[in-house]
Design an enzyme around this catalytic site. Sequence first.
Site, PDB file in Angstrom:
ATOM      1  N   GLN A 227      -1.211  -6.289  -8.549  1.00  8.39           N
ATOM      2  CA  GLN A 227      -0.017  -7.071  -8.232  1.00  8.39           C
ATOM      3  C   GLN A 227       0.376  -6.901  -6.769  1.00  8.39           C
ATOM      4  OE1 GLN A 227       2.140  -5.097 -11.638  1.00  8.39           O
ATOM      5  NE2 GLN A 227       3.030  -7.128 -11.860  1.00  8.39           N
TER       6      GLN A 227
ATOM      7  N   PHE B 275       9.241  -3.524  -4.725  1.00  8.96           N
ATOM      8  CA  PHE B 275      10.119  -4.615  -4.310  1.00  8.96           C
ATOM      9  C   PHE B 275      11.502  -4.497  -4.908  1.00  8.96           C
ATOM     10  CE2 PHE B 275       6.830  -6.306  -2.019  1.00  8.96           C
ATOM     11  CZ  PHE B 275       6.972  -7.633  -1.642  1.00  8.96           C
TER      12      PHE B 275
ATOM     13  N   SER C 237       1.666   2.448  -4.515  1.00  9.52           N
ATOM     14  CA  SER C 237       1.803   2.362  -3.057  1.00  9.52           C
ATOM     15  C   SER C 237       3.087   2.995  -2.534  1.00  9.52           C
ATOM     16  CB  SER C 237       1.742   0.897  -2.607  1.00  9.52           C
ATOM     17  OG  SER C 237       0.480   0.327  -2.870  1.00  9.52           O
ATOM     18  N   THR C 238       3.941   3.464  -3.424  1.00  8.61           N
ATOM     19  CA  THR C 238       5.219   4.016  -2.953  1.00  8.61           C
ATOM     20  C   THR C 238       5.019   5.269  -2.109  1.00  8.61           C
ATOM     21  OG1 THR C 238       5.455   5.195  -5.061  1.00  8.61           O
ATOM     22  CG2 THR C 238       6.554   3.059  -4.859  1.00  8.61           C
TER      23      THR C 238
ATOM     24  N   HIS D  90      -1.136 -11.637  -7.129  1.00  6.47           N
ATOM     25  CA  HIS D  90      -0.023 -12.146  -6.336  1.00  6.47           C
ATOM     26  C   HIS D  90      -0.424 -12.425  -4.898  1.00  6.47           C
ATOM     27  CE1 HIS D  90       2.844 -10.073  -9.410  1.00  6.47           C
ATOM     28  NE2 HIS D  90       2.275 -11.168  -9.881  1.00  6.47           N
TER      29      HIS D  90
END
Length: 409
Positions: A236, A175, A167-168, A256
């Site tokens: 995650q 995070f 997702s970067t 998560h």
Amino acid sequence: QSPPTPLTLTAVQSMLAHGADPNGVDYSDMCPLYYLAHQATAEEVLHVARVLLEHRADPTIEGSQGWSTLHAAHNLGLPYSPQLYTMLASHCETHHPESLASLDPARPRQPTAKHQLYLQRRGPHNRIPLQQRRALLDGQFTLEGVARYLRSLETPSVVVMIGAGISTSAGIPAFRSQNGIFSTPEGRSFNLSQLHESPLQFYSTLLPMLACQPTPTHHFLRLLHTKGWLTAVYTQNVDLLETKVGLPKDLIHQAHGSLGAARCCQCDRPVDNIQQFWDTVRTAAPLCVCGGLQRPSVVFFGEPVQLGPLQPLAAADLLLVIGTSLLVHPFAGLVNQVPLLTPRLLINGTLVGPFQRWKDESNYRDVAWTGECDQGVRWLAHALGWQTEFEQELHSPPSDPFGPNPNMI
């Protein structure tokens, strides 16, 4: 793990009598003799070692770093280490004179033919014939080799594990990255306490994620689904991009949690209108009918992780691991839930987990590609012959992540 007792000797004798392997190793590369060397605080160690040697235990077997039981017995300095070393060395004078002559107690042995043979034989995959293991990828530990393997199956079952790295490129820093949530004082206190103390500030760190769009890696996952190959995605991430790209919610297992659901901190009542919830938090603290503060259904530190059903892993033909450090457990342990004859492919910025050893001689199923995740899936699509379809997929419109009755944690 504790020093042997007389009962230990009886147990070892019984196991050996029933065919136990005196040179078997566990996942820490430790054989029975090696364990004994680390517990040489009682005289029973010598008795158990003598029985193991009588059953052809080999004190020269080296772990993946080149250390052997001889090294341990010589160097650890436990009460019975000297006697144990004397016993092992005497045994080696007869059975392994070359290994004893070349031993440097202060240094691990450099990889030798014998060491490589040991690496090939260690672990539970020993039960699978070597020829069958080698035939799995036919020595092609590349994206092309994985693509060839997949094309050989009529409808392969692909299970995917994903982390923040995918997702970067959507503008969501990992995070713990330099620009991630945990890089700021507010982010480092990203917990329920901060939510209660400053709800608006808490939600301001999450709202930007909702505007982000799926990355090429997310689109590749949807292409896998379109082909009928994708059977599960373990993620995650809480950013909803798997849902936004159009993956069916019943395929997504959010370890998560996600931003697609919310509930009351006080009575645990679920939020009925999640879109209205996120509209509210822009200007006010969201409250439940009971008066309690509402929270997103994400997993904070100390809260239980929900991995979802493990059956898809047990039936997987390929495990695809993308954009994760494999440091956070129990999620990281999912890599070991696939069958021993299931190839595992890592696409990631760095080598992580078991893929750090993918170039070992003992490897027969792991493949690693390091670099940007989006570039890695492009190369995989190319290897599969899906270049045109992948480019078309990149232009497909996003789905509504807040669709009716979201099936999310």
